[in-house]
Every structure is written in structure tokens, then in C-alpha cells.
Design a protein around this motif. Structure first.
Motif, PDB file in Angstrom:
ATOM      1  N   ASN A  99      -5.451  -6.378   3.960  1.00  0.00           N
ATOM      2  CA  ASN A  99      -4.721  -5.139   3.704  1.00  0.00           C
ATOM      3  C   ASN A  99      -3.738  -5.255   2.539  1.00  0.00           C
ATOM      4  OD1 ASN A  99      -5.387  -3.110   6.082  1.00  0.00           O
ATOM      5  ND2 ASN A  99      -5.243  -5.125   6.994  1.00  0.00           N
ATOM      6  N   VAL A 100      -2.858  -6.242   2.567  1.00  0.00           N
ATOM      7  CA  VAL A 100      -1.859  -6.356   1.503  1.00  0.00           C
ATOM      8  C   VAL A 100      -2.514  -6.799   0.197  1.00  0.00           C
ATOM      9  CG1 VAL A 100       0.280  -7.460   0.771  1.00  0.00           C
ATOM     10  CG2 VAL A 100      -0.036  -6.836   3.172  1.00  0.00           C
ATOM     11  N   THR A 101      -3.214  -7.947   0.236  1.00  0.00           N
ATOM     12  CA  THR A 101      -3.877  -8.435  -0.975  1.00  0.00           C
ATOM     13  C   THR A 101      -4.987  -7.479  -1.405  1.00  0.00           C
ATOM     14  OG1 THR A 101      -3.429 -10.713  -0.300  1.00  0.00           O
ATOM     15  CG2 THR A 101      -5.080 -10.394  -2.016  1.00  0.00           C
ATOM     16  N   GLY A 102      -5.743  -6.974  -0.432  1.00  0.00           N
ATOM     17  CA  GLY A 102      -6.800  -6.018  -0.761  1.00  0.00           C
ATOM     18  C   GLY A 102      -6.259  -4.757  -1.401  1.00  0.00           C
ATOM     19  N   THR A 103      -5.101  -4.281  -0.922  1.00  0.00           N
ATOM     20  CA  THR A 103      -4.491  -3.077  -1.494  1.00  0.00           C
ATOM     21  C   THR A 103      -4.024  -3.321  -2.922  1.00  0.00           C
ATOM     22  OG1 THR A 103      -3.785  -2.285   0.682  1.00  0.00           O
ATOM     23  CG2 THR A 103      -2.632  -1.391  -1.236  1.00  0.00           C
ATOM     24  N   ILE A 104      -3.410  -4.478  -3.160  1.00  0.00           N
ATOM     25  CA  ILE A 104      -2.956  -4.794  -4.520  1.00  0.00           C
ATOM     26  C   ILE A 104      -4.148  -4.871  -5.471  1.00  0.00           C
ATOM     27  CG2 ILE A 104      -1.959  -6.620  -5.957  1.00  0.00           C
ATOM     28  CD1 ILE A 104       0.016  -7.178  -3.722  1.00  0.00           C
ATOM     29  N   ALA A 105      -5.223  -5.537  -5.033  1.00  0.00           N
ATOM     30  CA  ALA A 105      -6.394  -5.704  -5.894  1.00  0.00           C
ATOM     31  C   ALA A 105      -7.095  -4.377  -6.162  1.00  0.00           C
ATOM     32  CB  ALA A 105      -7.364  -6.703  -5.268  1.00  0.00           C
ATOM     33  N   THR A 106      -7.437  -3.664  -5.088  1.00  0.00           N
ATOM     34  CA  THR A 106      -8.182  -2.414  -5.262  1.00  0.00           C
ATOM     35  C   THR A 106      -7.303  -1.309  -5.827  1.00  0.00           C
ATOM     36  OG1 THR A 106      -7.750  -1.843  -2.941  1.00  0.00           O
ATOM     37  CG2 THR A 106      -9.833  -2.940  -3.438  1.00  0.00           C
ATOM     38  N   GLY A 107      -6.013  -1.283  -5.425  1.00  0.00           N
ATOM     39  CA  GLY A 107      -5.101  -0.270  -5.948  1.00  0.00           C
ATOM     40  C   GLY A 107      -4.880  -0.426  -7.442  1.00  0.00           C
ATOM     41  N   SER A 108      -4.652  -1.660  -7.882  1.00  0.00           N
ATOM     42  CA  SER A 108      -4.467  -1.910  -9.320  1.00  0.00           C
ATOM     43  C   SER A 108      -5.737  -1.577 -10.091  1.00  0.00           C
ATOM     44  CB  SER A 108      -4.083  -3.374  -9.549  1.00  0.00           C
ATOM     45  OG  SER A 108      -2.872  -3.687  -8.895  1.00  0.00           O
ATOM     46  N   CYS A 109      -6.879  -1.953  -9.515  1.00  0.00           N
ATOM     47  CA  CYS A 109      -8.164  -1.650 -10.153  1.00  0.00           C
ATOM     48  C   CYS A 109      -8.363  -0.142 -10.276  1.00  0.00           C
ATOM     49  CB  CYS A 109      -9.296  -2.275  -9.340  1.00  0.00           C
ATOM     50  SG  CYS A 109     -10.943  -2.044 -10.040  1.00  0.00           S
ATOM     51  N   PHE A 110      -8.075   0.593  -9.208  1.00  0.00           N
ATOM     52  CA  PHE A 110      -8.234   2.047  -9.222  1.00  0.00           C
ATOM     53  C   PHE A 110      -7.329   2.694 -10.270  1.00  0.00           C
ATOM     54  CE2 PHE A 110      -6.609   6.162  -7.714  1.00  0.00           C
ATOM     55  CZ  PHE A 110      -7.786   6.900  -7.734  1.00  0.00           C
ATOM     56  N   LEU A 111      -6.056   2.289 -10.317  1.00  0.00           N
ATOM     57  CA  LEU A 111      -5.117   2.874 -11.278  1.00  0.00           C
ATOM     58  C   LEU A 111      -5.522   2.567 -12.714  1.00  0.00           C
ATOM     59  CD1 LEU A 111      -1.703   2.158  -9.491  1.00  0.00           C
ATOM     60  CD2 LEU A 111      -2.886   4.359  -9.715  1.00  0.00           C
ATOM     61  N   THR A 112      -6.051   1.360 -12.931  1.00  0.00           N
ATOM     62  CA  THR A 112      -6.489   0.990 -14.275  1.00  0.00           C
ATOM     63  C   THR A 112      -7.658   1.854 -14.723  1.00  0.00           C
ATOM     64  OG1 THR A 112      -5.817  -1.296 -13.840  1.00  0.00           O
ATOM     65  CG2 THR A 112      -7.245  -0.926 -15.729  1.00  0.00           C
ATOM     66  N   PHE A 113      -8.666   1.967 -13.877  1.00  0.00           N
ATOM     67  CA  PHE A 113      -9.829   2.778 -14.249  1.00  0.00           C
ATOM     68  C   PHE A 113      -9.483   4.268 -14.297  1.00  0.00           C
ATOM     69  CE2 PHE A 113     -12.116  -1.086 -12.995  1.00  0.00           C
ATOM     70  CZ  PHE A 113     -13.011  -1.180 -14.047  1.00  0.00           C
ATOM     71  N   LEU A 114      -8.496   4.695 -13.501  1.00  0.00           N
ATOM     72  CA  LEU A 114      -8.045   6.088 -13.575  1.00  0.00           C
ATOM     73  C   LEU A 114      -7.430   6.377 -14.946  1.00  0.00           C
ATOM     74  CD1 LEU A 114      -7.649   8.753 -11.988  1.00  0.00           C
ATOM     75  CD2 LEU A 114      -5.374   7.894 -11.333  1.00  0.00           C
ATOM     76  N   SER A 115      -6.640   5.432 -15.460  1.00  0.00           N
ATOM     77  CA  SER A 115      -6.060   5.604 -16.799  1.00  0.00           C
ATOM     78  C   SER A 115      -7.154   5.761 -17.841  1.00  0.00           C
ATOM     79  CB  SER A 115      -5.170   4.405 -17.143  1.00  0.00           C
ATOM     80  OG  SER A 115      -4.040   4.340 -16.295  1.00  0.00           O
ATOM     81  N   TYR A 116      -8.193   4.933 -17.739  1.00  0.00           N
ATOM     82  CA  TYR A 116      -9.268   5.005 -18.732  1.00  0.00           C
ATOM     83  C   TYR A 116     -10.133   6.245 -18.550  1.00  0.00           C
ATOM     84  CZ  TYR A 116      -8.075   0.565 -20.712  1.00  0.00           C
ATOM     85  OH  TYR A 116      -7.409  -0.434 -21.367  1.00  0.00           O
TER      86      TYR A 116
END
Length: 307
Positions: free
Chosen positions: A198-215
Motif C-alpha cells: 500500500n505505502v510503497t505501491g502508492t508511491i510507485a504507482t502514484g508517481s507514475c500516474f502523475l508523471t504520465f498525466l503531465s505528459y
């Protein structure tokens, strides 16, 4: 405070089961480590010494270079030592320390890439306000991701150190990570697994989602707002190097921390970990220097001044 445990050291597996002479692997990974330190060190030196690169974009690039040097230093020196040693062991305290700094650097880089994606979004979609916005928040954003990364890693290292390890001390990995250590622990590890998923998974997937959302927003903006093909090509070229780094880091990283652990998945985890822990930090400076004209010009200026 470390919990009492009957295990005082852990045994690490070799990087590969393929029968390759250890000196050959030593030379290969030593070369990878040297290229990583030299390449990222050069970028760090250039962005700090050249006034033309004192902008938010290159400030974040300098942070990324620093993280990549530290990231590989967490595991590669110990790996190199084990290539030349018959006793491939790491102390209990050394194992927890390696786990801490691995997650510290890994989670910080994941969040930093999301911040760099936001930086590119503001630069392309809000060019008139870029300097005003990013000069106010770039340092705060960098400090924030470093602090969150540190406490995320501290959470894992403290919770793992409090476990009892009373059985086998052979880690099914070439360095100390949370998932293989939890498989060796005695007692209840449900909370530790919850933190990983949950914590590590959220950081990984959340950061990935925000990055691809920017692009995603960048691409939509360019196609609907930019009528000049040359401007479109220039903007996409600027983002291409960062996007390549994002894919190289997130694909193996997210794969490791979003699927459940099993005996068969551990081998896949080792390959993925080797990618974003050893290979990706080497490719980052090559990608940025080969595709970024300003960095190449700055490197030439540094070389010419040193001659």
C-alpha cells in the motif's frame, strides 16, 4: 532499536545462476558502476558550475544525477565485493542499512520524476508563467520529495529490523530488499506486507500516474494549441529524453512492487531490480547528454576551460 534475533548476518545470492567466471562479472559491473559515477558526476558538476544551467529544469536534473550515484552505490560495491569473495555475507545492521538507503533513493527518484514531469508541463503549457511558478516552488518540491523518501525508507527499515529471523539466513536476492527479507522472518508480517503493497505501491504507482498525466496534458496541449510543426517538434524533443528516463525507471520499478511475492516472481524481481538499480542510472546521463544540446554545450565549455 533493533529487535533481538538469532540471525547476525545474511547470505546473498549471486546476481545470476548462469555459469560465468566471477572475475568477468566483476569487470562488467565495475565498468557499469564507473560509467554511472562518471556520467552522473559530470552532469552534477556541469549543472552546478555553469550559470546558464541555473534553472529549475537543470536543478532537478542535478538532483536526479545525485540520486543515481547514490542509488547504485547502495548495492553495486557490495555486489562487486561478493564477486571476489567465497563468503557472500552481509551483517544484520548492514542489511537493514542497505534496505533503508535503497528505498530512500528509489522512492525519492520516483517522486522526483513526477516533479520533473510537472516542470515540463509548466514550461510548455504555461511558458509565460514558468519562471514565476517554478522559481517559487522548485526548491520546496525537491526538499519535499527527499523528506518523504527518507521517512518512507525509515518506516520500512524500522519495521523490518523489529522482526525475528530465526530460520534460514539466505536471502533470495543479490541485495537486501523488503520482500525477500519478509519471506525469511518468523512471526506475523502482515503489517510489513501491508506497507509494501500500500505505502510503497502508492508511491510507485502514484508517481507514475502523475508523471504520465503531465505528459498526457503536454501532448494534448501541443496538438490542439500549437499550429507550428517546428514548435511541436522542438517541444516533443525537449520532453523525449525525460520520457525515456521515466519509462526505464517506472516499468521495472512498478513491476516489482505491485505484484504479490512468490518463489517464481523473485527471479523476475532480481532482473527488474538490476535494471533500475544498475542499468538505468548508467543510461540516464547518456540520454540527457546525447539529446540535450545545452548540456552538451556546457560540457564542452567545462572541457575547454580545463585544457
Amino acid at each position: 532499536m533493533l529487535n533481538r534475533t538469532s540471525v547476525t548476518e545474511f547470505l546473498l545470492l549471486p546476481v545470476t545462476d548462469v555459469q560465468v567466471p566471477q572475475p568477468v562479472l566483476f569487470v562488467l559491473f565495475l565498468a557499469i558502476y564507473i560509467v554511472n559515477v562518471a556520467g552522473n558526476g559530470a552532469i552534477l558538476m556541469v549543472v552546478t558550475s555553469d550559470p546558464r544551467l541555473h534553472s529549475p529544469m537543470y536543478f532537478f536534473l542535478g538532483n536526479l544525477a545525485c540520486i543515481d550515484i547514490c542509488f547504485s552505490t547502495v548495492s553495486l560495491p557490495k555486489m562487486l565485493e561478493n564477486f571476489l569473495s567465497t563468503h557472500k555475507a552481509i551483517s544484520f545492521l548492514g542489511c537493514i542499512s542497505q534496505l533503508h538507503f535503497f528505498h530512500f533513493m528509489g522512492s525519492t527518484e520516483a517522486m522526483l520524476l513526477a516533479v520533473m514531469g510537472f516542470d515540463r508541463f509548466v514550461a510548455i503549457c504555461k511558458p509565460l508563467h514558468y519562471t514565476l511558478i517554478m522559481n517559487q516552488v522548485c526548491i520546496q518540491m525537491a526538499v519535499t520529495v527527499w523528506i518523504i523518501g527518507f521517512f518512507h525508507a525509515l518506516l520500512h527499515s524500522v519495521m523490518t529490523s523489529r522482526l525475528n529471523f530465526c530460520g534460514s539466513n539466505q536471502i533470495n536476492h543479490f541485495f537486501c530488499d523488503v520482500k525477500p527479507l519478509l519471506k525469511l522472518a518468523c512471526g506475523n508480517t502482515e503489517l510489513n506486507w501491508w506497507l509494501v503493497n500500500n505505502v510503497t505501491g502508492t508511491i510507485a504507482t502514484g508517481s507514475c500516474f502523475l508523471t504520465f498525466l503531465s505528459y498526457f496534458y503536454i501532448i494534448v496541449y501541443l496538438f490542439f494549441k500549437t499550429h507550428s510543426c517546428s514548435m511541436l517538434r522542438k517541444a516533443l524533443s525537449t520532453c523525449a529524453s525525460h520520457f525515456m528516463v521515466v519509462v526505464l525507471f517506472y516499468v521495472p520499478g512498478v513491476f516489482v512492487y505491485i505484484h504479490p511475492a512468490s518463489s517464481s516472481s523473485m527471479d523476475q524481481d532480481q532482473i527488474s531490480a538490476l535494471m533500475f538499480n544498475g542499468v538505468t542510472p548508467v543510461l540516464n546521463p547518456l540520454i540527457y547528454t546525447l539529446r540535450n544540446k545545452e548540456v552538451k554545450r556546457a560540457l564542452r565549455r567545462v572541457i575547454s576551460r580545463s585544457q
